[in-house]
Write an enzyme that holds these catalytic residues in place. Sequence first.
Site, PDB file in Angstrom:
ATOM      1  N   HIS A   1       0.843  -1.210   0.000  1.00 50.88           N
ATOM      2  CA  HIS A   1       0.000   0.000   0.000  1.00 50.88           C
ATOM      3  C   HIS A   1       0.876   1.257   0.000  1.00 50.88           C
ATOM      4  CE1 HIS A   1      -4.091  -1.551   0.433  1.00 50.88           C
ATOM      5  NE2 HIS A   1      -3.625  -2.478   1.250  1.00 50.88           N
TER       6      HIS A   1
ATOM      7  N   GLU B   1      -6.606 -12.344   2.834  1.00 46.60           N
ATOM      8  CA  GLU B   1      -7.542 -11.211   2.828  1.00 46.60           C
ATOM      9  C   GLU B   1      -8.285 -11.186   1.496  1.00 46.60           C
ATOM     10  OE1 GLU B   1      -4.897  -7.882   3.133  1.00 46.60           O
ATOM     11  OE2 GLU B   1      -4.553  -8.190   5.266  1.00 46.60           O
TER      12      GLU B   1
ATOM     13  N   ASP C   1      -7.639  -2.222  -1.507  1.00 51.47           N
ATOM     14  CA  ASP C   1      -8.611  -3.043  -0.792  1.00 51.47           C
ATOM     15  C   ASP C   1      -9.991  -2.704  -1.339  1.00 51.47           C
ATOM     16  OD1 ASP C   1      -6.474  -3.889   0.749  1.00 51.47           O
ATOM     17  OD2 ASP C   1      -6.987  -2.644   2.472  1.00 51.47           O
TER      18      ASP C   1
ATOM     19  N   HIS D   1      -7.952  -7.728  -0.484  1.00 52.76           N
ATOM     20  CA  HIS D   1      -6.668  -7.094  -0.833  1.00 52.76           C
ATOM     21  C   HIS D   1      -6.139  -7.621  -2.174  1.00 52.76           C
ATOM     22  CE1 HIS D   1      -2.597  -5.393  -0.055  1.00 52.76           C
ATOM     23  NE2 HIS D   1      -2.289  -6.367  -0.897  1.00 52.76           N
TER      24      HIS D   1
HETATM   25 ZN   LIG Z   1      -4.717  -4.196   1.727  1.00 51.39          ZN
END
Ligand SMILES: [Zn+2]
Length: 206
Positions: free
Chosen positions: A125, A189, A132, A192
Amino acid sequence: MRGFSAAVLVAALFVGGCAGPDESATSRVSDEPLVPVADVHPGIRFDIRYATADNFTGERLYASDACLLRASVADRLARVQDRLAAEGLGLLVFDGYRPLSVQRKMWELVPDPRYVAPPDRGSRHNRGAAVDVTLVDAAGRRLEMPTDHDDFTEAAHRDYAGATPTATANRDKLRAAMEAEGFEGIGTEWWHFDAVNWREYDVVGK
Ligand SMILES: [Zn+2]
């Protein structure tokens, strides 16, 4: 705050590649600017939680709710939006570029490399090369997914088998749309995604 303890949220938010340490010490320099994602596609929606107090710290961490990404990464996301719009769906973005100052704040709160990328390395990021996201319908309502964004239980894993058929289908639809335009997900995740060439981008800012 949602209905989790702060400790659970802290642990949950930073597991895995979302903020995980990057091994790449040989990233190539890219001069692509960071651009507002809102400028590349008017249909993409946003819920930038770090720009509000509605996040695990209870503090506003971002000075602006503008979501930035590297220019070509933002373009890819616009193509994902077009792809989804063709079937009456769209993207809702939770996070994109994350300033290093915010990474440091997270590290102060959770100095554990299992959950937070140490700021001296940075996360994807921090490079403007990760995003996300979740799916919404044409009215902007979030589609059912196995968990919320801030959840890092096993149910957030990309291949978790215990979600409802609808949530599973939505999660897999998001993944397919993102992968079709040059993103790759991570195992822990569902929300993500990294640009497949994220290693080409250096960490931005100080
Ligand atoms: Zn992320």
